[in-house]
Design a protein around this motif. Structure first.
Motif, short mmCIF file in Angstrom:
data_model
loop_
_atom_site.label_atom_id
_atom_site.label_comp_id
_atom_site.label_asym_id
_atom_site.label_seq_id
_atom_site.Cartn_x
_atom_site.Cartn_y
_atom_site.Cartn_z
N GLU A 1 -3.84 6.63 7.34
CA GLU A 1 -4.73 7.24 6.34
C GLU A 1 -6.16 7.34 6.85
O GLU A 1 -6.87 8.32 6.59
CB GLU A 1 -4.73 6.43 5.03
N ASN B 1 -7.37 8.82 -5.23
CA ASN B 1 -6.94 9.97 -4.43
C ASN B 1 -5.93 10.86 -5.17
O ASN B 1 -6.04 12.08 -5.16
CB ASN B 1 -6.34 9.49 -3.11
N ARG C 1 -9.44 10.90 7.58
CA ARG C 1 -10.90 11.02 7.57
C ARG C 1 -11.37 11.62 8.91
O ARG C 1 -12.23 12.50 8.95
CB ARG C 1 -11.49 9.62 7.34
N ASP D 1 -18.35 8.13 -2.93
CA ASP D 1 -17.97 8.16 -1.51
C ASP D 1 -18.05 9.57 -0.93
O ASP D 1 -17.42 9.87 0.08
CB ASP D 1 -16.55 7.59 -1.32
N TYR E 1 0.82 -1.22 0.00
CA TYR E 1 0.00 0.00 0.00
C TYR E 1 0.85 1.27 0.00
O TYR E 1 0.67 2.16 -0.84
CB TYR E 1 -0.94 -0.03 1.21
N PHE F 1 -1.51 2.42 6.43
CA PHE F 1 -2.94 2.45 6.07
C PHE F 1 -3.78 3.00 7.24
O PHE F 1 -4.67 3.83 7.04
CB PHE F 1 -3.41 1.04 5.68
N ASN G 1 -14.31 15.89 1.80
CA ASN G 1 -14.29 16.59 0.52
C ASN G 1 -13.93 18.07 0.71
O ASN G 1 -13.05 18.60 0.02
CB ASN G 1 -15.65 16.45 -0.17
N SER H 1 -10.25 18.33 1.89
CA SER H 1 -9.28 18.01 0.83
C SER H 1 -9.27 19.08 -0.26
O SER H 1 -8.22 19.41 -0.80
CB SER H 1 -9.60 16.67 0.19
N GLU I 1 -18.19 12.56 1.05
CA GLU I 1 -18.24 12.77 2.51
C GLU I 1 -17.95 14.24 2.70
O GLU I 1 -16.85 14.71 2.35
CB GLU I 1 -17.15 11.92 3.15
N ARG J 1 -7.65 12.89 -7.67
CA ARG J 1 -8.43 13.97 -7.05
C ARG J 1 -7.51 15.16 -6.77
O ARG J 1 -7.88 16.31 -6.98
CB ARG J 1 -9.07 13.50 -5.73
N THR K 1 -5.32 0.38 -3.45
CA THR K 1 -5.95 0.94 -2.23
C THR K 1 -7.10 0.03 -1.77
O THR K 1 -7.45 -0.94 -2.45
CB THR K 1 -6.45 2.38 -2.47
N SER K 2 -7.71 0.38 -0.65
CA SER K 2 -8.68 -0.55 -0.04
C SER K 2 -10.06 -0.51 -0.69
O SER K 2 -10.82 -1.45 -0.57
CB SER K 2 -8.83 -0.20 1.44
N LYS K 3 -10.41 0.64 -1.29
CA LYS K 3 -11.75 0.87 -1.86
C LYS K 3 -12.85 0.77 -0.78
O LYS K 3 -13.94 0.29 -1.04
CB LYS K 3 -12.03 -0.14 -2.98
N LEU K 4 -12.51 1.21 0.41
CA LEU K 4 -13.50 1.11 1.50
C LEU K 4 -14.28 2.40 1.74
O LEU K 4 -15.18 2.43 2.58
CB LEU K 4 -12.79 0.70 2.80
N SER K 5 -13.93 3.46 1.00
CA SER K 5 -14.52 4.76 1.35
C SER K 5 -16.04 4.81 1.19
O SER K 5 -16.72 5.48 1.98
CB SER K 5 -13.88 5.87 0.52
C1 LIG Z 1 -10.08 16.87 -3.69
C2 LIG Z 1 -10.32 15.63 -2.86
C3 LIG Z 1 -11.62 15.30 -2.49
C4 LIG Z 1 -11.87 14.16 -1.70
N1 LIG Z 1 -13.17 13.86 -1.35
C5 LIG Z 1 -13.42 12.78 -0.58
C6 LIG Z 1 -14.76 12.45 -0.22
O1 LIG Z 1 -15.73 13.13 -0.58
N2 LIG Z 1 -14.95 11.32 0.52
C7 LIG Z 1 -13.91 10.53 0.95
O2 LIG Z 1 -14.15 9.51 1.61
N3 LIG Z 1 -12.64 10.85 0.65
C8 LIG Z 1 -12.36 11.93 -0.11
N4 LIG Z 1 -11.05 12.23 -0.45
C9 LIG Z 1 -9.97 11.41 0.13
C10 LIG Z 1 -9.52 10.19 -0.70
O3 LIG Z 1 -9.33 10.54 -2.03
C11 LIG Z 1 -10.49 9.01 -0.62
O4 LIG Z 1 -10.83 8.75 0.72
C12 LIG Z 1 -9.87 7.75 -1.22
O5 LIG Z 1 -9.52 7.98 -2.55
C13 LIG Z 1 -10.86 6.60 -1.13
O6 LIG Z 1 -10.32 5.43 -1.71
P1 LIG Z 1 -9.92 4.20 -0.80
O7 LIG Z 1 -11.02 3.86 0.14
O8 LIG Z 1 -9.44 3.12 -1.72
O9 LIG Z 1 -8.70 4.82 0.02
P2 LIG Z 1 -7.53 4.17 0.83
O10 LIG Z 1 -6.27 4.74 0.32
O11 LIG Z 1 -7.64 2.69 0.89
O12 LIG Z 1 -7.73 4.77 2.29
C14 LIG Z 1 -8.54 4.14 3.30
C15 LIG Z 1 -9.51 5.10 3.87
O13 LIG Z 1 -8.83 6.16 4.53
C16 LIG Z 1 -9.56 7.38 4.36
N5 LIG Z 1 -8.71 8.32 3.62
C17 LIG Z 1 -7.64 8.04 2.87
N6 LIG Z 1 -7.08 9.18 2.39
C18 LIG Z 1 -7.86 10.19 2.84
C19 LIG Z 1 -7.82 11.60 2.70
N7 LIG Z 1 -6.86 12.22 2.01
N8 LIG Z 1 -8.78 12.32 3.29
C20 LIG Z 1 -9.76 11.72 4.01
N9 LIG Z 1 -9.84 10.39 4.19
C21 LIG Z 1 -8.90 9.65 3.62
C22 LIG Z 1 -10.79 7.04 3.56
O14 LIG Z 1 -11.85 6.81 4.44
C23 LIG Z 1 -10.39 5.77 2.85
O15 LIG Z 1 -11.49 4.95 2.53
C24 LIG Z 1 -10.78 13.36 -1.25
C25 LIG Z 1 -9.49 13.70 -1.63
C26 LIG Z 1 -9.25 14.82 -2.43
C27 LIG Z 1 -7.83 15.17 -2.81
#
Ligand SMILES: Cc1cc2nc3c(=O)[nH]c(=O)nc-3n(C[C@H](O)[C@H](O)[C@H](O)COP(=O)(O)OP(=O)(O)OC[C@H]3O[C@@H](n4cnc5c(N)ncnc54)[C@H](O)[C@@H]3O)c2cc1C
Length: 445
Positions: free
Chosen positions: A252, A316, A256, A347, A207, A249, A353, A356, A349, A319, A219-223
């Motif tokens: 990360e 991410n 949130r 996702d 990761y 992880f 959002n 970020s 949130e 984004r 990544t985990s795709k858990l969001s």
């Molecule tokens: C401009 C922008 C907007 C975003 N909007 C959202 C949103 O609306 N909802 C959202 O859940 N995430 C948001 N994110 C954060 C992040 O992009 C996503 O959480 C992530 O891509 C979800 O994929 P994953 O579950 O595979 O992440 P993984 O990399 O597997 O991470 C695990 C979990 O950690 C949390 N996490 C990881 N990185 C972040 C981060 N930078 N900020 C907050 N939580 C994080 C999430 O809950 C995520 O599911 C945003 C990031 C950016 C740059």
């Protein structure tokens, strides 16, 4: 005592605050909120996902001797009808503006007990020694050492003695009754959560190194599941604490928490620049529409935005790249980008959002320095050198030399390929953005 258990974004029966706190005869309910649904397009993918998740929750509740009654109305109308037969409402707490206003109105009808459930932390705790909230992630995270170094966070235990109140109402709306059509969802959303967790536990060792390579499945795709509470953040923490190499992880997950904490302590940041900078953004609507539709002439931006529009998903790193491009190169307000993501992201949130976007725009709490502007071409070369992701979305570019994807206007200048030139010059727009930020900072002094 008769309690209404109002499920909102906690669509599970394990580690559920209201199923733990309830201590009387109960009526579990879910409301498809007309105030929210009426603003969404008919093809909103999230509604398909929530709809299916609510029906699964109903089944799970039935399996433990309870049930879920489903309403399609404005919450205020539902509680006006129920108020004479119940004593109080239990629900999880939400901190965005709409949720706070909604709950204040309901509280005038019936006592409302709110529980921290969608997040691990109570944002009221964990202040600095001077009793003010943290603004920067790293010290915030360090202050949580006592928690993050533990092997397990205590979860809510379900009260096994709950009894359902007989209620003569058996309405189960169809998706179409809510005004929506069924949408195809990404495959992983049709999988069982336990399979997603297991699958990621096999990949978690890579990761830290691979997570930014958006063409990889790293990544985990858990969001989305976290967003709608199909699994709680505590459950995710506890599961991966038992898996080797999970520290990065776990960290990360606390981003949130951090963004929820920031929104709680700074509710105005939903609408205003957190750092109070006064910036006169570019109001050019054509630029904004080109960004939304993925017609900017910058392959990485166009692929990312088209992918978002098609699937509701965006990695991410992408984004961060599209947010930097919108706020720095096009110099359009983060609020417009934030609203667009709110409409599209599966996702979505509010706290993550908003936080970020403000980070990307250099207007946030723990923000990117304003002079550090992502160059989209360098980013695509670094994280998708062979153009695997870009070509998977922009099929018209499938035969181009991948090197050209990472050179400004190399493809737009090719007469044999129908691809527009970039709508903005990366170098000049970067310099202009830095200059405007400098001026805004000086004015703010
Ligand atoms: C401009 C922008 C907007 C975003 N909007 C959202 C949103 O609306 N909802 C959202 O859940 N995430 C948001 N994110 C954060 C992040 O992009 C996503 O959480 C992530 O891509 C979800 O994929 P994953 O579950 O595979 O992440 P993984 O990399 O597997 O991470 C695990 C979990 O950690 C949390 N996490 C990881 N990185 C972040 C981060 N930078 N900020 C907050 N939580 C994080 C999430 O809950 C995520 O599911 C945003 C990031 C950016 C740059």
């Amino acid at each position: 005592m008769k309690q209404i258990l109002w499920f909102r974004r906690d669509l599970r029966i394990e580690d559920n605050a209201i199923l733990s706190a309830a201590n009387a005869d109960v009526l579990p309910i879910f409301i498809f909120d007309k105030n929210i649904l009426n603003k969404l397009p008919k093809d909103d993918k999230r509604v398909t996902f929530i709809y299916d998740s609510v029906l699964k929750l109903k089944k799970s509740l039935q399996e433990i001797g309870l049930d879920l009654h489903i309403f399609y109305d404005e919450p205020i109308n539902v509680f006006k009808k129920l108020k004479n037969d119940f004593d109080e409402v239990l629900c999880s707490v939400d901190f965005d503006d709409y949720a706070k206003q909604r709950d204040e109105k309901i509280e005038k009808i019936l006592p409302l007990k709110r529980f921290i459930d969608s997040f691990i932390l109570n944002p009221n705790d964990h202040l600095k020694s001077d009793l003010t909230p943290y603004k920067v992630f790293t010290p915030f995270y360090k202050s949580l050492d006592f928690l993050t170094s533990s092997n397990e966070i205590e979860t809510y235990k379900r009260n096994p003695n709950l009894k359902i109140i007989p209620f003569d109402y058996n309405f189960i709306p169809k998706l179409e009754d809510l005004g929506f059509t069924r949408q195809e969802l990404p495959d992983f959303l049709n999988e069982e959560i336990k399979d997603l967790l297991k699958d990621f536990s096999l990949r978690i060792k890579d990761y830290q190194n691979d997570r930014d390579f958006f063409y990889k499945d790293a990544t985990s795709k858990l969001s989305v599941h976290l967003r709608f509470g199909l699994i709680s953040a505590k459950q995710v923490f506890n599961y991966f604490k038992r898996v080797p190499n999970s520290d990065f992880f776990i960290r990360e997950l606390f981003w949130r928490e951090f963004y929820n904490y920031i929104l709680f302590h700074n509710p105005k940041s939903e609408f205003e620049n957190y750092n109070k900078l006064e910036i006169s953004w570019n109001e050019n609507e054509d630029d904004f529409i080109n960004w939304c539709e993925g017609n900017t002439g910058v392959p990485i931006i166009d692929a990312a935005m088209k992918h978002l529009n098609n699937t509701g998903l965006m990695h991410n790193r992408l984004r961060m790249i599209v947010a930097s491009f919108l706020t720095k190169n096009l110099f359009i307000s983060w609020k417009k980008g934030e609203k667009y993501f709110a409409l599209k992201l599966l996702d979505y949130e509010a706290s993550s959002n908003i936080g970020s976007w403000q980070w990307s725009a250099s207007t946030g709490a723990d923000a990117a320095p304003y002079f550090r502007v992502f160059n989209p071409y360098i980013q695509s070369k670094k994280f998708d050198e062979d153009g695997i992701f870009i070509k998977s979305v922009l099929k018209e570019l499938k035969d181009v030399d991948s090197k050209d994807l990472h050179i400004e206007n190399a493809i737009g200048s090719n007469l044999f390929i129908n691809y527009a030139k970039a709508i903005v010059d990366i170098k000049i727009s970067r310099q202009m953005a830095i200059q405007k930020f400098k001026e805004a900072k000086n004015e703010n002094l």
